[in-house]
Design a protein around this motif. Structure first.
Motif, short mmCIF file in Angstrom:
data_model
loop_
_atom_site.label_atom_id
_atom_site.label_comp_id
_atom_site.label_asym_id
_atom_site.label_seq_id
_atom_site.Cartn_x
_atom_site.Cartn_y
_atom_site.Cartn_z
N GLY A 123 0.79 -1.23 0.00
CA GLY A 123 0.00 0.00 0.00
C GLY A 123 0.82 1.27 0.00
O GLY A 123 0.29 2.35 -0.15
N LEU A 124 2.14 1.15 0.20
CA LEU A 124 3.00 2.33 0.23
C LEU A 124 4.14 2.21 -0.76
O LEU A 124 5.16 2.89 -0.64
N ALA A 125 3.97 1.36 -1.74
CA ALA A 125 5.03 1.15 -2.73
C ALA A 125 5.19 2.40 -3.59
O ALA A 125 4.23 3.11 -3.86
N SER A 126 6.40 2.62 -4.02
CA SER A 126 6.67 3.77 -4.87
C SER A 126 5.90 3.65 -6.18
O SER A 126 5.86 2.59 -6.79
N GLY A 127 5.26 4.73 -6.60
CA GLY A 127 4.50 4.71 -7.85
C GLY A 127 3.02 4.46 -7.63
O GLY A 127 2.19 5.09 -8.24
N GLU A 128 2.67 3.53 -6.76
CA GLU A 128 1.28 3.24 -6.44
C GLU A 128 1.12 3.29 -4.94
O GLU A 128 1.79 2.56 -4.23
N THR A 129 0.24 4.13 -4.46
CA THR A 129 0.04 4.28 -3.02
C THR A 129 -1.44 4.22 -2.68
O THR A 129 -2.05 5.24 -2.38
N PRO A 130 -2.03 3.02 -2.70
CA PRO A 130 -3.47 2.92 -2.41
C PRO A 130 -3.83 3.37 -1.00
O PRO A 130 -4.94 3.86 -0.78
N LEU A 131 -2.92 3.25 -0.04
CA LEU A 131 -3.24 3.72 1.31
C LEU A 131 -3.35 5.24 1.34
O LEU A 131 -4.20 5.80 2.02
N VAL A 132 -2.52 5.92 0.57
CA VAL A 132 -2.61 7.38 0.48
C VAL A 132 -3.89 7.77 -0.24
O VAL A 132 -4.56 8.75 0.13
N THR A 133 -4.29 7.01 -1.24
CA THR A 133 -5.54 7.28 -1.95
C THR A 133 -6.72 7.20 -0.99
O THR A 133 -7.62 8.03 -1.04
N GLN A 134 -6.70 6.23 -0.09
CA GLN A 134 -7.77 6.12 0.91
C GLN A 134 -7.75 7.33 1.83
O GLN A 134 -8.80 7.86 2.20
N PHE A 135 -6.56 7.77 2.22
CA PHE A 135 -6.42 8.96 3.05
C PHE A 135 -7.01 10.17 2.32
O PHE A 135 -7.76 10.95 2.90
N GLU A 136 -6.67 10.34 1.05
CA GLU A 136 -7.17 11.47 0.27
C GLU A 136 -8.69 11.44 0.16
O GLU A 136 -9.34 12.49 0.29
N LYS A 137 -9.27 10.28 -0.08
CA LYS A 137 -10.73 10.17 -0.17
C LYS A 137 -11.39 10.54 1.16
O LYS A 137 -12.39 11.24 1.18
N GLY A 138 -10.82 10.04 2.26
CA GLY A 138 -11.36 10.37 3.57
C GLY A 138 -11.25 11.85 3.88
O GLY A 138 -12.19 12.48 4.37
N PHE A 139 -10.11 12.43 3.57
CA PHE A 139 -9.88 13.85 3.80
C PHE A 139 -10.85 14.68 2.95
O PHE A 139 -11.44 15.64 3.45
N ASP A 140 -11.00 14.32 1.69
CA ASP A 140 -11.92 15.04 0.80
C ASP A 140 -13.36 14.96 1.30
O ASP A 140 -14.10 15.94 1.22
N SER A 141 -13.77 13.81 1.82
CA SER A 141 -15.14 13.67 2.30
C SER A 141 -15.38 14.57 3.52
O SER A 141 -16.46 15.14 3.67
N VAL A 142 -14.38 14.73 4.37
CA VAL A 142 -14.51 15.61 5.53
C VAL A 142 -14.54 17.07 5.07
O VAL A 142 -15.30 17.87 5.60
N GLN A 143 -13.75 17.41 4.08
CA GLN A 143 -13.72 18.77 3.55
C GLN A 143 -15.07 19.18 2.97
O GLN A 143 -15.49 20.32 3.10
N LYS A 144 -15.76 18.24 2.31
CA LYS A 144 -17.06 18.53 1.71
C LYS A 144 -18.12 18.85 2.77
O LYS A 144 -19.03 19.60 2.53
N HIS A 145 -17.99 18.23 3.94
CA HIS A 145 -18.99 18.41 5.00
C HIS A 145 -18.62 19.55 5.95
O HIS A 145 -19.31 19.78 6.92
N LYS A 146 -17.56 20.22 5.66
CA LYS A 146 -17.07 21.29 6.54
C LYS A 146 -17.95 22.51 6.45
O LYS A 146 -18.53 22.88 5.53
#
Length: 146
Positions: A123-146
């Motif tokens: 999930g943290l391999a160089s080039g592909e970071t699906p764990l960071v993608t999950q973080f970004e989605k979660g962060f974006d969802s909180v930003q929308k409800h702010k």
């Protein structure tokens, strides 16, 4: 014959219930993101064993730190800082052959308990970071409800 139809009915009902009870793939992968981090702007990324400049840090963790930093810079919604005292949130990573870990801590509070955490393989391999993608989605969802 009645036994067969009763058994068939029970099997159909169990299948229907288990299908309805199964989590959808989109909700099963994204962990709920705490709303308290909606105003975060600055992020510090390190490993549980030290920062990227620590000579004793495992190479896998150094690569994971770099991959997370690169993904955050490409995303563009947070600014990287290189001192934990300047960060609103601190992301700590660990990369091991069996499983990768990424956790978010409050940069201004105690670092005893994580606020958000996700684990996965590669999930943290160089080039592909699906764990960071999950973080970004979660962060974006909180930003929308702010």
């Amino acid at each position: 014959m009645k036994r067969f139809s009763l058994l068939a009915t029970i099997l159909l009902m169990m299948t229907a219930i288990s299908t309805l009870a199964a989590a959808s793939p989109t909700t099963a992968k994204v962990t709920a993101f705490p709303g308290t981090l909606a105003n975060a702007r600055y992020v510090y990324v390190a490993s549980y064993d030290g920062d990227q400049f620590d000579p004793n840090l495992l190479p896998e963790d150094r690569v994971a730190i770099g991959a997370v930093q690169d993904a955050i810079q490409k995303w563009g919604k947070l600014t990287l800082v290189y001192r934990p005292s300047e960060a609103d949130i601190i992301i700590l990573v660990t990369s091991r052959p069996s499983e990768d870990l990424m956790a978010v801590y409050d940069g201004h509070g105690s670092r005893g308990n994580y606020l958000w955490r996700v684990m996965g393989r590669d999930g943290l391999a160089s080039g592909e970071t699906p764990l960071v993608t999950q973080f970004e989605k979660g962060f974006d969802s909180v930003q929308k409800h702010k």
